[in-house]
Design an enzyme around this catalytic site. Structure first.
Site, short mmCIF file in Angstrom:
data_model
loop_
_atom_site.label_atom_id
_atom_site.label_comp_id
_atom_site.label_asym_id
_atom_site.label_seq_id
_atom_site.Cartn_x
_atom_site.Cartn_y
_atom_site.Cartn_z
N HIS A 181 -9.96 -1.67 -3.09
CA HIS A 181 -8.84 -3.32 -3.68
C HIS A 181 -9.98 -4.52 -3.55
O HIS A 181 -10.04 -5.28 -4.73
CB HIS A 181 -8.13 -3.97 -3.01
CG HIS A 181 -6.99 -2.70 -3.29
ND1 HIS A 181 -5.34 -2.13 -2.12
CD2 HIS A 181 -6.09 -1.25 -4.13
CE1 HIS A 181 -4.96 -1.45 -2.64
NE2 HIS A 181 -5.82 -1.08 -3.31
N LYS B 196 7.19 3.92 -6.36
CA LYS B 196 6.83 4.19 -5.34
C LYS B 196 7.59 3.95 -4.16
O LYS B 196 7.68 2.88 -4.11
CB LYS B 196 5.17 3.07 -5.34
CG LYS B 196 4.16 4.01 -6.29
CD LYS B 196 3.02 3.12 -5.18
CE LYS B 196 1.96 3.67 -6.36
NZ LYS B 196 0.60 2.68 -5.90
N ARG C 220 -12.07 5.27 -9.54
CA ARG C 220 -12.25 6.44 -8.01
C ARG C 220 -12.41 7.95 -9.11
O ARG C 220 -13.92 8.15 -8.73
CB ARG C 220 -10.81 6.55 -7.38
CG ARG C 220 -11.19 4.83 -6.65
CD ARG C 220 -9.54 5.29 -5.45
NE ARG C 220 -8.56 4.71 -6.59
CZ ARG C 220 -7.65 4.46 -5.92
NH1 ARG C 220 -7.40 4.87 -4.30
NH2 ARG C 220 -6.47 4.89 -6.46
N SER D 21 -4.73 3.07 -0.41
CA SER D 21 -3.60 2.18 0.48
C SER D 21 -2.70 3.66 1.32
O SER D 21 -2.39 3.91 2.28
CB SER D 21 -2.58 1.65 -0.51
OG SER D 21 -3.21 0.80 -0.57
P1 ADP Z 1 -3.75 2.82 -4.68
O1 ADP Z 1 -3.97 3.55 -5.58
O2 ADP Z 1 -4.71 2.29 -3.37
O3 ADP Z 1 -1.39 3.27 -3.82
P2 ADP Z 1 -2.74 0.24 -6.07
O4 ADP Z 1 -1.69 0.75 -6.76
O5 ADP Z 1 -2.44 -0.93 -5.58
O6 ADP Z 1 -3.18 1.21 -5.18
O7 ADP Z 1 -3.74 0.50 -7.45
C1 ADP Z 1 -4.07 -1.14 -7.71
C2 ADP Z 1 -5.33 -0.72 -8.36
O8 ADP Z 1 -6.29 -0.44 -6.99
C3 ADP Z 1 -5.63 0.53 -9.48
O9 ADP Z 1 -5.97 -0.33 -10.14
C4 ADP Z 1 -6.38 1.40 -8.83
O10 ADP Z 1 -6.97 1.67 -9.46
C5 ADP Z 1 -7.25 -0.02 -7.90
N1 ADP Z 1 -8.24 0.22 -6.39
C6 ADP Z 1 -7.22 1.16 -5.43
N2 ADP Z 1 -8.00 1.88 -4.11
C7 ADP Z 1 -9.45 1.92 -4.85
C8 ADP Z 1 -11.24 2.15 -4.12
N3 ADP Z 1 -10.92 2.73 -3.27
N4 ADP Z 1 -11.68 1.96 -5.64
C9 ADP Z 1 -11.59 1.21 -5.77
N5 ADP Z 1 -10.52 0.84 -7.06
C10 ADP Z 1 -9.17 0.38 -5.89
#
Ligand code: ADP
Length: 163
Positions: free
Chosen positions: A17, A41, A91, A129
């Site tokens: 993130h 979620k 990703r 996460s």
């Molecule tokens: P997660 O998918 O890890 O549960 P979130 O729902 O908080 O996380 O995701 C928020 C944004 O961050 C989304 O656009 C997701 O694609 C992006 N994101 C999450 N992890 C990564 C990562 N390792 N690298 C790049 N972008 C990421």
């Protein structure tokens, strides 16, 4: 002033993130990290206040990055910042399928709202996460997955939850 909105559940914020936030902060005048209060979620590990506190610690060095909570529709939230765009990290192809669908829904609500995608840094393509939560649950090493400033906080929380 061009604003990027980086939305997510941040349960917790990871280095993946942060990489997207940092890159957005170099391209846009201002970045708003938008922590979703109500997500579909189930059973989050952290409260919204804890998620925001972690984001706040991590973004402290970046003068043009702030954090906000959103408990409504993201497409409505974005109206607060004129001309803002959503920034998402991609990703894998599976991220794309979901994000494409989200963009179509968002445009039904707010046709002006654009979503832009940044490809994940290769160091973090595996990182989510949920992986961090799993690692924390089993007492695994969190360095290299989340910013150093929040490692102890996550370890502490995991310990409390294990009881
Ligand atoms: P997660 O998918 O890890 O549960 P979130 O729902 O908080 O996380 O995701 C928020 C944004 O961050 C989304 O656009 C997701 O694609 C992006 N994101 C999450 N992890 C990564 C990562 N390792 N690298 C790049 N972008 C990421």
């Amino acid at each position: 002033m061009r604003t990027a909105i980086c939305p997510g559940s941040f349960d917790p914020i990871t280095l993946g993130h942060l990489n997207i936030i940092e890159r957005a902060a170099q391209i846009f005048d201002r970045v708003v990290v938008c922590v979703a209060a109500n997500t579909a979620k189930t059973a989050p590990m952290f409260t919204v206040e804890e998620k925001v506190e972690m984001v706040r610690r991590v973004i402290a060095p970046y003068p043009n990055v702030t954090v906000e909570v959103n408990s409504g529709l993201l497409a409505e939230f974005a109206r607060r910042y004129e001309g803002s765009v959503l920034i998402k990290g991609l990703r894998a192809a599976s991220d794309f399928d979901y994000e494409f669908q989200m963009d179509l829904i968002n445009k039904r609500i707010n046709p002006e709202l654009e979503t832009m995608f940044l490809t994940a840094d290769q160091r973090y393509t595996f990182l989510s996460s949920s992986i961090v939560r799993e690692m924390a649950h089993y007492g695994g090493e969190l360095s290299g997955l989340v910013p150093e400033e929040i490692v102890a906080f996550i370890e502490e929380k995991a310990k409390t939850r294990r009881g």
